[in-house]
Design a protein around this motif. Structure first.
Motif, short mmCIF file in Angstrom:
data_model
loop_
_atom_site.label_atom_id
_atom_site.label_comp_id
_atom_site.label_asym_id
_atom_site.label_seq_id
_atom_site.Cartn_x
_atom_site.Cartn_y
_atom_site.Cartn_z
N GLU A 27 0.93 -1.22 -0.24
CA GLU A 27 -0.14 0.17 -0.04
C GLU A 27 0.92 1.28 0.04
O GLU A 27 0.42 2.37 -0.09
CB GLU A 27 -1.03 0.11 1.27
N ARG A 28 1.64 0.80 0.43
CA ARG A 28 2.97 1.97 0.73
C ARG A 28 3.63 2.85 -0.31
O ARG A 28 3.62 3.82 -1.21
CB ARG A 28 4.20 2.14 1.49
N THR A 29 4.27 1.50 -1.48
CA THR A 29 4.29 1.52 -3.16
C THR A 29 3.09 2.04 -3.81
O THR A 29 3.73 3.04 -4.41
CB THR A 29 5.17 0.26 -2.90
N HIS A 30 2.43 1.82 -3.83
CA HIS A 30 0.95 2.02 -4.22
C HIS A 30 1.10 3.79 -4.08
O HIS A 30 0.82 4.12 -4.88
CB HIS A 30 -0.28 1.41 -3.94
N LEU A 31 0.79 4.23 -2.76
CA LEU A 31 0.67 5.74 -2.62
C LEU A 31 1.48 6.13 -2.89
O LEU A 31 2.04 7.45 -3.83
CB LEU A 31 1.25 5.62 -1.39
N TYR A 32 3.47 6.48 -2.90
CA TYR A 32 4.06 6.47 -3.74
C TYR A 32 4.14 6.82 -4.75
O TYR A 32 4.11 7.64 -5.64
CB TYR A 32 5.62 6.07 -3.88
N ASP A 33 3.25 5.72 -5.95
CA ASP A 33 3.57 5.40 -7.22
C ASP A 33 2.36 6.68 -7.73
O ASP A 33 2.52 7.07 -8.65
CB ASP A 33 2.79 3.93 -7.62
N LEU A 34 1.26 6.51 -7.00
CA LEU A 34 0.36 7.73 -7.45
C LEU A 34 0.83 9.41 -6.80
O LEU A 34 0.09 8.97 -7.65
CB LEU A 34 -0.99 7.07 -5.93
N ALA A 35 1.91 9.19 -6.40
CA ALA A 35 1.56 10.68 -5.99
C ALA A 35 2.77 10.90 -7.16
O ALA A 35 2.78 12.14 -7.64
CB ALA A 35 3.02 10.78 -4.85
N ARG A 36 4.10 10.07 -7.68
CA ARG A 36 4.51 10.15 -8.65
C ARG A 36 4.02 10.48 -9.97
O ARG A 36 4.12 10.89 -10.84
CB ARG A 36 5.97 8.87 -9.09
N ALA A 37 2.71 9.46 -9.89
CA ALA A 37 2.23 9.76 -11.75
C ALA A 37 0.97 11.43 -11.58
O ALA A 37 1.25 11.49 -12.57
CB ALA A 37 0.79 8.82 -11.82
N ALA A 38 0.85 11.46 -10.47
CA ALA A 38 0.12 12.63 -10.23
C ALA A 38 0.73 14.21 -10.37
O ALA A 38 0.94 14.93 -10.73
CB ALA A 38 -0.44 12.72 -8.93
N THR A 39 2.30 14.22 -10.12
CA THR A 39 3.72 14.47 -10.54
C THR A 39 3.84 14.92 -11.51
O THR A 39 4.85 14.04 -11.56
CB THR A 39 4.80 15.12 -9.54
N PRO A 40 4.12 15.84 -12.77
CA PRO A 40 4.45 15.71 -14.02
C PRO A 40 5.46 15.65 -14.21
O PRO A 40 6.08 14.62 -15.13
CB PRO A 40 4.05 17.06 -14.18
N SER A 41 7.43 16.25 -13.07
CA SER A 41 8.25 16.13 -13.91
C SER A 41 8.43 13.75 -13.08
O SER A 41 9.36 13.67 -13.19
CB SER A 41 8.80 16.72 -12.76
N GLY A 42 7.72 13.33 -12.31
CA GLY A 42 7.77 12.46 -11.63
C GLY A 42 7.36 10.96 -12.49
O GLY A 42 7.13 10.40 -11.90
#
Length: 305
Positions: free
Chosen positions: A95-110
């Protein structure tokens, strides 16, 4: 040449925001104040689980900022913010990895390029070919089986022989599990297998939110399978690395097979799965019978890859 990152459409961004909102709200709903170590005043709580202000308190942020996050806006969230959320919502590793993946996808540079392929390099095919006593296959993140050795194909014969794939490919474990009635016979512990498959696909949507083939697969399964749709609504995520699969093979009967699933670092999105039964076990004997039935064939690339 490195792959070109997919360009998200307005619809993609809306879907991503909904994914963030639903993931955070379902994680919040499962935790009681007692589980979070918070005092409870009064007995009339309108929400299941924690309130937003309680999550904000546990995460060390303002209520307004948490509300913004739960509305689907993770863009620009720092690692400390994400760690605070993971702590407050008691997220496990997946779940923690999924949260970071979602945040990365939401950040254009990430954003990371999505690479989900059906191409298996010759070296991997030779590796599969050398695994003569072990059922093994390679699949991508959408559960497409893109190559299998002879014993792997014999073990998964009900999947490869499914009428679902007679006119269209590739062979896909998730489609077989949810759309072919034979799937419930082949997977002896179907409910657990179904839960695991959906949780893996949910995790993959965080890693590759703009993978069109992935979203098409999920849309198809949601529309055609109530069992899939019900599980999809839970927003559970899970890693799929090792364990024991219980299968019912039409030729050799019930099998309980320890398995390992290994990502192929040089082939992002591809994973090698293989089964290793105990020596002198009934499963080892059954696989010997399957090997005799299958002959000594070589690796079989999946059709339509």
């Amino acid at each position: 040449m490195s792959p070109v990152p997919p360009k998200p459409s307005p619809g993609d961004k809306k879907n991503l925001a909904a994914e963030v909102r639903d993931f955070l709200s379902t994680r919040r709903a499962r935790i009681t104040p007692e589980q979070a170590g918070l005092p409870v005043y009064g007995g009339n709580r309108r929400v299941a689980g924690l309130r937003r202000e309680e999550v904000a308190l546990l995460a060390g942020m303002s209520v307004d900022y948490y509300v913004r996050l739960e509305r689907g806006n993770l863009s620009g969230a720092s690692d400390s913010v994400l760690e605070g959320l993971a702590h407050a919502l008691q997220l496990d590793e997946a779940e923690r990895t999924h949260l970071y993946d979602l945040a990365r996808a939401a950040t254009p540079s990430g954003r990371r390029p999505t690479v989900t392929t059906s191409r298996v390099r010759p070296t991997i095919l030779r590796l599969l070919d050398s695994m003569t006593g072990v059922p093994a296959y390679v699949r991508n993140a959408r559960f497409d089986i893109v190559a299998a050795n002879a014993l792997g194909r014999a073990l998964y014969a009900p999947v490869f022989d499914s009428p679902l794939f007679a006119q269209r490919g590739p062979v896909n474990n998730a489609r077989f599990m949810f759309l072919d009635p034979a799937g419930q016979d082949f997977w002896a512990d179907w409910d657990k297998g179904a839960d695991d498959a959906v949780a893996f696909l949910r995790a993959e949507t965080g890693r590759a939110p703009y993978d069109r083939a992935l979203t098409d697969l999920i849309g198809e399964l949601t529309a055609r399978s109530e069992d899939f749709a019900r599980r999809w609504a839970r927003h559970d995520v899970k890693f799929h690395r090792s364990g024991t699969k219980r299968l019912h093979h039409p030729l050799v009967g019930d099998l309980a097979l320890p398995y390992e699933a290994m990502d192929l670092p040089s082939d992002p999105g591809l994973r090698l799965n293989f089964y290793t039964p105990e020596p002198d076990s009934p499963e080892r004997e059954a696989l010997g019978l399957l090997a005799s039935w299958a002959g000594t064939g070589t690796v079989v690339p999946a059709a339509n890859d």
